[in-house]
Every structure is written in structure tokens, then in C-alpha cells.
Design an enzyme around this catalytic site. Structure first.
Site, mmCIF file in Angstrom:
data_model
loop_
_atom_site.group_PDB
_atom_site.id
_atom_site.type_symbol
_atom_site.label_atom_id
_atom_site.label_comp_id
_atom_site.label_asym_id
_atom_site.label_seq_id
_atom_site.Cartn_x
_atom_site.Cartn_y
_atom_site.Cartn_z
ATOM 1 N N THR A 275 44.010 88.194 57.794
ATOM 2 C CA THR A 275 43.153 89.321 58.165
ATOM 3 C C THR A 275 41.687 88.941 57.965
ATOM 4 O OG1 THR A 275 43.611 90.182 55.945
ATOM 5 C CG2 THR A 275 44.768 91.222 57.782
ATOM 6 N N LYS B 296 38.068 89.676 60.139
ATOM 7 C CA LYS B 296 36.794 90.146 59.568
ATOM 8 C C LYS B 296 35.673 89.180 59.921
ATOM 9 C CE LYS B 296 39.458 91.894 55.788
ATOM 10 N NZ LYS B 296 40.143 91.402 54.591
ATOM 11 N N LYS C 86 47.745 77.098 53.111
ATOM 12 C CA LYS C 86 46.459 77.493 53.687
ATOM 13 C C LYS C 86 45.515 76.291 53.841
ATOM 14 C CE LYS C 86 46.842 82.212 51.838
ATOM 15 N NZ LYS C 86 46.667 83.163 52.959
ATOM 16 N N HIS D 217 55.809 90.569 55.129
ATOM 17 C CA HIS D 217 54.471 89.973 55.145
ATOM 18 C C HIS D 217 54.458 88.471 54.896
ATOM 19 C CE1 HIS D 217 52.157 93.823 55.136
ATOM 20 N NE2 HIS D 217 53.255 94.272 54.565
ATOM 21 N N LYS E 207 40.015 82.753 50.733
ATOM 22 C CA LYS E 207 41.382 83.273 50.684
ATOM 23 C C LYS E 207 42.062 82.709 49.443
ATOM 24 C CE LYS E 207 41.899 81.229 54.814
ATOM 25 N NZ LYS E 207 42.411 82.252 55.698
ATOM 26 N N ARG E 208 43.229 83.245 49.082
ATOM 27 C CA ARG E 208 43.957 82.686 47.953
ATOM 28 C C ARG E 208 44.172 81.184 48.156
ATOM 29 N NH1 ARG E 208 46.066 86.309 43.933
ATOM 30 N NH2 ARG E 208 47.199 84.501 43.158
HETATM 31 C C1 26W Z 1 56.884 88.822 44.648
HETATM 32 C C2 26W Z 1 55.899 87.773 44.954
HETATM 33 C C3 26W Z 1 55.090 88.098 46.172
HETATM 34 C C4 26W Z 1 53.853 88.708 46.028
HETATM 35 C C5 26W Z 1 53.113 89.034 47.138
HETATM 36 C C6 26W Z 1 55.582 87.818 47.420
HETATM 37 C C7 26W Z 1 54.835 88.139 48.523
HETATM 38 C C8 26W Z 1 53.609 88.748 48.392
HETATM 39 C C9 26W Z 1 52.776 89.149 49.589
HETATM 40 C C10 26W Z 1 53.614 89.918 50.572
HETATM 41 C C11 26W Z 1 52.136 87.971 50.232
HETATM 42 C C12 26W Z 1 51.032 88.391 51.157
HETATM 43 O O1 26W Z 1 50.051 88.958 50.735
HETATM 44 N N1 26W Z 1 51.185 88.098 52.458
HETATM 45 C C13 26W Z 1 50.082 88.228 53.382
HETATM 46 O O2 26W Z 1 50.125 89.494 53.994
HETATM 47 C C14 26W Z 1 48.987 89.694 54.832
HETATM 48 C C15 26W Z 1 49.044 91.113 55.332
HETATM 49 O O3 26W Z 1 50.111 91.285 56.199
HETATM 50 C C16 26W Z 1 48.969 88.671 55.955
HETATM 51 O O4 26W Z 1 47.809 88.846 56.719
HETATM 52 C C17 26W Z 1 49.004 87.258 55.391
HETATM 53 O O5 26W Z 1 49.118 86.322 56.422
HETATM 54 C C18 26W Z 1 50.163 87.121 54.428
HETATM 55 O O6 26W Z 1 50.107 85.857 53.796
#
Ligand code: 26W
Length: 854
Positions: A667, A671, A565, A359, A559-560
Site C-alpha cells: 500500500t 501512497k 521485500k 493478507h 516498509k518492514r
Molecule cells: C500471526 C503472524 C502474522 C502477523 C501479521 C501473520 C500475518 C500478518 C499480516 C497479515 C501480514 C501483513 O501485514 N500483510 C500485508 O497486508 C497488506 C494489507 O493487505 C498488504 O498490502 C501487504 O502486501 C501484506 O504483506
């Protein structure tokens, strides 16, 4: 129909009264909103439980292949909302509430919004499980039941303050504690070698740390047009409720903090998004999810089968990002130790069952665990990872003899670290990215070596969102607008939304669409006025935000907060507009309200500086009477799913402005577009595919550098933001005012602004200046925004674009995404709940529903 509804409503009212007395011990008269909410939920739950039991029975009888979806995060939003939506009970519920003289909005939504995730990953998982249930795919989703979800955000004088989110303060009637499914998870200890029936070495454990994982189940309902609907399970593990987890010996030794560690293992969600920190509790959490779920998967399989021979045929396990990837090692271990598989057989079964979704490509998000720590925490799993790695390196050497550099690059264990993504790819049947561009980047860059060795593992599955929560529930006016024109098919088959295109020249439809936006903006503005506070530096509420009227263009970025971003670029644009309006107050441009919302990871300093900057800019703009009737910048505090449900239907403009190549998919972009917002977007993530579907003629606000350009500039180190700063007066002005300190009122604000300027213009020895190409894209962004202004001046023309964009979103339903996974990754079939099964359960229920003792 109306009569039928009346009869149903009366029955429900009786049931509510029944629960008020039998469960809450009160009559309707003295019932508090909480009592009422609970009785109501229990009433609805009856229908759900019947279908839940029948669905489980159906899956069991048919011995179906089942998907097990493993994810550390979920952001489901309030369950009441999706449940009454998917039961198609909204009108019924409204009638019940009216008859009982209770408020639909206030009492039904007594429930809090479970924040068991950070952002995109968790919300995607929730859309997916909604779609899996609706499209009747057998699935159990696993996660953790954090006591404290993502923190509540308050903004104190521009500074983010994090407060705990006690979402479990009240009993949650949507979850069921399942004591019989509790399992033990083992950490640390000494290995004791044994042999399995095949004579292979396996290991028992002595002097281990045992942790009980107890599951809570939440029913996930499929939407249905007729009486029968599937109910799948979301199973969340907790270590909280098992008294055995308290380590009395440590307590007695005076080690208070250690004594409660395992009881508190699932206490908090790590509030990091895209940032890996390698903390030990996090490691324990990840293994808890992996091990408990694998045990449960094996047990579930064994209930329906005599032996393990069909396991690889009946089980599919999807690993969401690398967080649950220990599941691969744990599965191999369980197969060998408890089911006498050989090493080769176990590895093959694991590889057949598992799939891995990536992701994010951000370096700082790629998980690594220290080899020594792993070895002492999870000795048996580490041993398996080591052996997998040996096999893997042998394979690399066979295919690429004398390329030790490649072995080093690809190895799972390297430089004292275990690289979880490498383990995930080696241990999976399929690896997928979440949008076309993202998958290409995985293949060509991040996992290039892996792709050259295992090309057929890689596949793309573009993300999607559920139109049921994100239109049908949260935008009822738009839902009605659509249904009136094209019927209800779009609710379960979003490709049908295309039929809306027939109305592109219909002025009545266009006007109606504009009117819907206006109504939704009114609702949002009312919320902002009543509930979005502006606080002083000590957190005291000074006043509530004062929005512009509904005529103003509503420009949103939700968004975060993250540098890639580029909320910063958005705020800089706001500042540019501010100066223009000051200089030329009579310029005919539409009124604009810019709304930004999002949380920053607590330890992410630059993200916090950016929030502070947004605060400074909004203070400047909103307090200037010569500007604030035309332009406002608002920060919406504590963004979450419930707030998204208010903002998204109201938005005119959707900011999707990430540095190209960095947003895996996005995503929120989908929406917003399906709710009729137009996208100002870079060619990044799923924006590219949205642009493709909408076609360039109807996608007028694309802008910015391409991923390819950015890659080249990075590679050649040829980008220099100074030239942009020195060449363009508009850019210079906004940067200079940041530098001058004029925007800042406190030393803290000064520091934040200085830090931002430094990141934009000065490179240090490790990093170049403006790593996210904010200044590079600022003017193209500005130009795109001028096109926005022009189009917004023509309401009917604008409405046409909205309609066309909505009608082009068919591909971006999560229903489509999960059909793609089912076909490309899981080879999974749809299994509707068996009507005879359902009848049996229902009859049994009817028979026993009239319980009286006297
Ligand atoms: C361990 C630290 C950590 C925590 C969360 C690393 C990575 C993450 C997530 C995988 C980051 C995340 O949420 N990525 C987002 O995933 C969405 C669903 O696929 C995408 O639409 C976003 O573009 C992407 O940033």
C-alpha cells in the site's frame, strides 16, 4: 469567509479557555503545552460528539445493516491530524493557534502516534475505517487497546534495539471508556452439557477463567464538504482496567507471574509481521478480540430488534486475516446456547455473516494452533471447530469420493494442528485476496482445493489508501496544486484525479510540481538533520544524519524489513554505485540519496543482519569524501506513520522490489505514487495493477523475474545463484567485498555479513540458496536504476511522468476498495447521518451549553 473564520476562531478560543479552567484547572497563562493540547482536543470533540450521537441514532432508527470489522492491528496515525483534516478545520485551527500565539506544529501534535500494528495490515485497516466513515457506511471496527504498541526502534552501531512504546503515558482525549459495554470472556474450564430449546446439546462452563474486556471507543470521522458528517466507532478492548482480572488466589499461592496474566493480556502487541509463533498469550488475545466483539455485535443487534430472525440480514463481519477467526466458532456457540438456534441454523447464519480477507501467502505466516492446547484453553469453541470439520470433511468426501488425500489436505484439523485459514474459508461467505495477482495465487495455488470446491466464494478486492491523510493532510502543497486545477471533488471521489492529465503539457504546472517536491524534500532534510541520530554501539548519539541537498534524487524504501521485500538488493545496488563513482568520479549522473526505513521483528535474525549490512554500507559511502557529495545511503530510525507523512511527499523514487508472487498487495506503493514518486517495481502485488492504470508508456522502471518464472524455478529447483555470481564481475565485486570483511568493523558485523553471503550462495539441506532471488534480479534492477538516472537528468520530462502517475491513481483510493467490498462482499448501503436527527442533537446541545450554578 474570512470573517466567518474569525468569528469561529473567537468561539473556539473561548471554549478552549473554558476547558482549561473547568477540566485542567488552569488559566491560559499557566497552561502547559499538554494542558493546551487537551483543552483544544476537548473543544474539537464537542462537534464530533454531536455528530457521533446523531450517527448512532440514525443507524439505530433505520435498523441498518452494519459492518463489523475485526482486526488485531490498527495504525491510525495521530488522531488530531485526521480529525482536523476531515472536519476541514486546518485553516481555522491555524488561525486559532496564531491568535493564541501557540505553535501549530509543536503543541497540537503533543499526541503520540498509536502503534497498534506491525505494518501493512494495520495501516490498511485504518485507511478503510476512514473511508467507511467518509462514504457513510455503518460500521463498528473492533481491535485491542495494547498498552505497548509496536516497539520504538533505535539503531545502536547498526544493531536494532527495541524499546517499549508507552503511548498511553498521557491521557488520550480521543478515547472514551465505555464501562456499560464491558463483557466477560471465558477460558478453560469444564464443560457442563445442557439442552437448548431446540433440544440440541449446548455447553455451560464450570471452573473457568473469567476475563473482563472493557472497551474504549474512538470516534472515526468522515470527511465532509457541508455541515453533516458521519462518525463511526473504533472500539478497542482492554483487560487492563478491570481490577477483577487480577487472580488473587494465584498470587497467594506464590504464583506472581500467573496472577497478573489476565490483567496484562492486552499489554503488548506481538511485534511479528508475517511470522506465526503460536504463543499462548497471543491465542488468548485472539480469542479476547473474537469473543468480546461477537458478544457486542449480538448485543448491538438486540438493542434494535425483538428477536434474532433478522440477524443474518443485519450483520456483516469482516475477519482480517486469520487472527480473529475464532469469531466464527464463537458466533455459532452464542447462537445455539443463548438464542436456541439449531446447529444447522447457527452454521448457516455464521456463514452468511462472515467474510475473510487473506493478507499474505507466506507459509510461515499461516496460523496454526495446537489441537490439545485449543481444547484445554477453549473447550467449547474447540468442540464446535471439531464439529464444523466433521461436516466439512463429509462434504469433501461427497464431492470427491475416495480422495482421502484431498480430505487430509483440506481438513481444518490435521496432524494435531488447527489450521485457521481452513476454518476461515469454510466458515465464510466470501474469501478475498488484496490484489489481482494475489487473488489468482490464492485460487490457483495456496487455496486451490478450496477454490475447486467453492469457486464462487473467492473474489478480489484490491487494496487502497486514503487520499485524505496521504495527500490532503500530509502534502498540503500538492493538495492545493490539485484543487487549483480540478476542484475539490478528488477528496471524496479520487477517480476525479484523472482530470489532472489535462495539464501534462503545461510547463507552469510541471515546474510547480518540481518546486513542491523541492519544498517537501527541504522539510524532510531539516528533520533528518535535527532528529535522525547516528548512535554508537552503546546507543549514545554521535551526530545526526547529514543529508545531501534537495537537488539530489530521493530514492526511498520504507516498509518492514523482510527478506522477500529485498532491502538487501537495494543495499547491494548502493554498493555497486559506490564502486562506480569511485572508479569514475566524473561520470555525469544525478546525485542520489537512498533512504531506507523499517523495523525488523525482534526475533527475525536475517532481517537484523540486513539492517546491520545497510549500516555498514552507509558508513562506507557516507564517510568517503570522494563519493559522499554524489551518493548517500541513510537509514531512518523508528519508521512509523508520522515519519511516513514526512518521507512520502518528498520522495522521487519508490522502491517496490519484492520477489514476484510474495507481496500480497503493498500500500506504500500507492501512497508514494499518488505523491508523485516514480516506481521502480517488480511485477508483484498491486504494482501490476498500478502499472496497468499508468500504462507502460508512463511506467518506465518495471523490472525483474515474473511470479510465473519464479514459481517454475522453485518447482524445478533450477535456480542457481552461483552462475550469476561467477558470470558477472559487478555482482562478484559486491559479494566479494562482503565476504572479505572489508566492510565490517566489529566481529558482530563480520558475522552478519557472512550470514547474508551464506544465505545468498549456499544451500543447506532444507533450503536452497538465495530463496528470494536477490542475485537473479540484481542486474535487471541495476539496469532499471540507470534508466532512472537518465530520466532524472531531464526535470521537465521527469515531472511529466510524476503528473501522469499521480493522475492515474484513482483506482487506489481506499474509498474505491470499500465500495468494492460493499458491493461484492457485504451488500452494504450508504446511510448518511439524518439531518433532523442531527438538528435535534444540536438543539439539545445548544440549550444545555450554558451551564451556571450561580
Ligand atoms: C500471526 C503472524 C502474522 C502477523 C501479521 C501473520 C500475518 C500478518 C499480516 C497479515 C501480514 C501483513 O501485514 N500483510 C500485508 O497486508 C497488506 C494489507 O493487505 C498488504 O498490502 C501487504 O502486501 C501484506 O504483506
Amino acid at each position: 469567509m474570512e470573517l466567518h473564520l474569525e468569528v469561529q476562531a473567537e468561539m473556539i478560543i473561548r471554549k478552549i479557555k473554558h476547558y482549561l479552567i473547568t477540566t485542567m484547572g488552569v488559566t491560559l497563562r499557566e497552561a502547559t503545552p499538554e494542558d493546551f493540547y487537551k483543552a483544544f482536543t476537548l473543544t474539537l470533540r464537542e462537534e464530533i460528539m454531536i455528530n457521533w450521537a446523531a450517527t448512532a441514532r440514525t443507524y439505530y432508527d433505520r435498523q441498518v445493516r452494519t459492518l463489523y470489522y475485526l482486526c488485531m492491528e490498527y495504525l491510525p496515525g495521530r488522531f488530531m491530524e485526521s480529525n482536523i483534516t476531515n472536519l476541514r478545520a486546518v485553516p481555522l485551527v491555524r488561525m486559532v493557534m496564531r491568535k493564541m500565539e501557540r505553535s501549530f506544529e509543536e503543541e497540537l501534535f503533543f499526541e503520540s502516534d498509536p502503534g497498534l500494528g506491525n505494518g501493512g495490515l494495520g495501516r490498511l485497516a485504518s485507511c478503510f475505517i476512514d473511508s467507511l466513515a467518509t462514504q457513510q457506511y455503518p460500521c463498528i471496527a473492533y481491535g485491542l487497546r495494547y498498552q505497548y504498541g509496536i516497539f520504538d526502534q533505535e539503531i545502536w552501531g547498526g544493531v536494532q534495539v527495541e524499546r517499549p512504546d508507552p503511548w498511553l503515558l498521557h491521557e488520550n482525549p480521543w478515547e472514551l471508556r465505555r464501562d456499560i459495554h464491558a463483557v466477560s470472556v471465558y477460558y478453560a474450564g469444564k464443560e457442563v452439557a445442557q439442552k437448548n430449546a431446540k433440544g440440541e446439546e449446548v455447553f455451560d462452563l464450570a471452573d473457568y477463567e473469567e476475563v473482563r474486556a472493557l472497551p474504549y471507543d474512538i470516534p472515526i470521522l468522515g470527511y465532509h464538504e457541508k455541515g453533516a458528517f458521519n462518525v463511526n466507532t473504533l472500539r478497542l478492548w482492554t483487560t487492563k482496567e478491570s481490577p477483577k482480572n487480577f487472580q488473587l488466589q494465584r498470587f497467594n499461592a506464590g504464583l506472581l507471574d500467573q496472577a497478573g496474566e489476565n490483567t496484562g493480556l492486552t499489554d503488548v502487541l506481538y511485534p511479528n509481521d508475517h511470522h506465526e509463533t503460536g504463543k499462548r498469550i497471543r491465542l488468548k488475545q485472539e480469542f479476547l478480540l473474537s469473543s468480546a466483539s461477537i458478544q457486542d455485535i449480538v448485543a448491538n443487534y438486540m438493542r434494535a430488534h425483538h428477536d434474532m430472525s433478522l440477524f443474518a440480514d443485519k450483520v456483516r463481519i469482516q475477519l482480517n486475516d486469520t487472527h480473529p477467526v475464532f469469531a466464527i466458532a464463537e458466533l455459532v456457540r452464542v447462537l445455539m446456547k443463548d438464542h436456541d438456534f439449531s446447529w444447522g441454523e447457527a452454521c448457516e447464519v455464521a456463514r452468511t455473516c462472515c467474510g475473510y480477507t487473506n493478507h499474505t501467502i507466506l507459509q510461515e505466516a499461516l496460523e496454526e494452533w495446537n489441537q490439545n492446547r485449543l481444547q484445554s484453553f477453549l473447550p467449547r469453541q474447540y468442540r464446535i471447530i471439531e464439529r464444523l470439520n466433521m461436516d466439512f470433511c463429509t462434504q469433501i468426501r461427497m464431492q470427491y469420493p475416495e480422495d482421502e488425500e484431498r480430505v487430509r489436505r483440506m481438513s481444518i484439523i490435521e496432524g494435531g494442528q488447527v489450521r485457521m485459514a481452513h476454518l476461515a474459508i469454510y466458515g465464510s461467505q466470501k474469501v478475498n485476496g488484496v490484489a489481482a495477482l494475489h487473488t489468482e495465487i490464492l485460487k490457483k495455488s495456496l487455496f486451490k482445493d478450496f477454490h475447486s470446491m467453492y469457486a464462487s466464494k473467492f473474489t478480489n478486492v484490491t487494496n487502497g489508501v486514503t487520499q485524505r491523510r496521504w495527500i490532503l493532510y500530509c502534502n498540503p502543497l500538492l493538495a492545493e496544486f490539485i484543487t487549483k486545477r480540478i476542484g475539490t471533488k478528488w477528496i471524496v471521489d479520487f477517480l476525479a484525479i484523472e482530470d489532472l492529465k489535462a495539464f501534462i503539457e503545461d510547463e507552469t504546472s510541471l515546474r510547480e510540481l518540481l518546486q513542491i517536491k523541492l519544498e517537501n524534500k527541504k522539510a524532510l532534510n531539516a528533520f533528518l538533520r535535527r532528529q535522525n541520530p547516528i548512535r554508537d554501539a552503546r546507543g549514545k548519539i554521535l551526530y545526526f544524519t547529514e543529508p545531501l541537498d534537495e537537488e539530489a534524487l530521493l530514492d526511498v524504501q520504507i516498509k518492514r524489513i523482510h527478506e522477500y521485500k529485498r532491502q538487501l538488493m537495494n543495499a547491494l545496488h548502493a554498493l555497486m554505485l559506490y564502486f562506480e563513482i569511485k572508479e569514475d568520479p566524473d561520470h555525469p549522473r544525478p546525485k542520489r540519496q537512498i533512504l531506507i526505513a523499517g523495523k525488523a521483528a525482534p526475533g527475525y535474525e536475517m532481517a537484523k543482519h540486513i539492517i546491520q549490512f545497510i549500516f555498514c554500507v552507509s558508513r562506507k559511502i557516507n564517510s568517503d569524501p570522494s563519493v559522499n557529495t554524489k551518493l548517500r545511503l541513510l537509514f531512518l530510525e523508528n519508521y512509523n506513520v508520522s515519519k511516513a507523512e514526512l518521507v512520502i511527499p518528498a520522495a522521487d523514487l519508490s522502491e517496490q522490489i519484492s520477489t514476484a508472487g510474495m507481496e500480497a498487495s503493498g500500500t506504500g506503493n500507492m501512497k508514494l505514487a499518488m505523491n508523485g514518486a516514480l516506481t521502480v517495481g517488480t511485477e508483484d502485488g498491486a504494482n501490476i495493477e498500478m502499472h496497468e492504470q499508468v500504462t507502460s508508456a508512463w511506467w518506465p522502471f518495471a523490472f525483474g523475474s515474473s511470479a510465473e518464472e519464479i514459481r517454475t524455478w522453485k518447482e524445478n529447483r533450477s535456480y542457481n545463484p552461483w552462475s550469476i555470481y561467477s558470470e558477472d564481475a559487478r555482482v562478484r565485486r559486491v559479494i566479494d567485498i562482503m565476504k572479505s570483511g572489508e566492510l565490517a568493523e566489529t566481529p558482530e558485523e563480520k558475522r552478519s555479513l557472512a550470514a547474508i553471503c551464506q544465505a545468498l550462495l549456499e544451500s543447506n539441506h532444507t533450503e536452497g540458496a538465495d530463496r528470494y532471488f536477490v542475485l537473479k534480479d540484481l542486474l535487471p534492477f541495476y539496469q532499471a536504476q540507470r534508466k532512472v538516472d537518465e530520466l532524472y537528468k531531464e526535470p521537465l520530462q521527469w515531472a511529466k511522468y510524476c503528473l501522469y502517475n499521480i493522475a492515474s491513481m484513482g483506482k487506489f483510493s481506499s474509498d474505491q476498495s470499500i465500495h468494492n467490498y460493499a458491493k461484492e462482499v457485504w451488500n452494504l448501503s450508504q446511510v448518511p447521518v439524518d439531518p433532523t436527527c442531527l438538528d435535534k442533537v444540536r438543539n439539545e446541545y445548544d440549550e444545555y451549553d450554558r451551564c451556571r450554578i450561580l
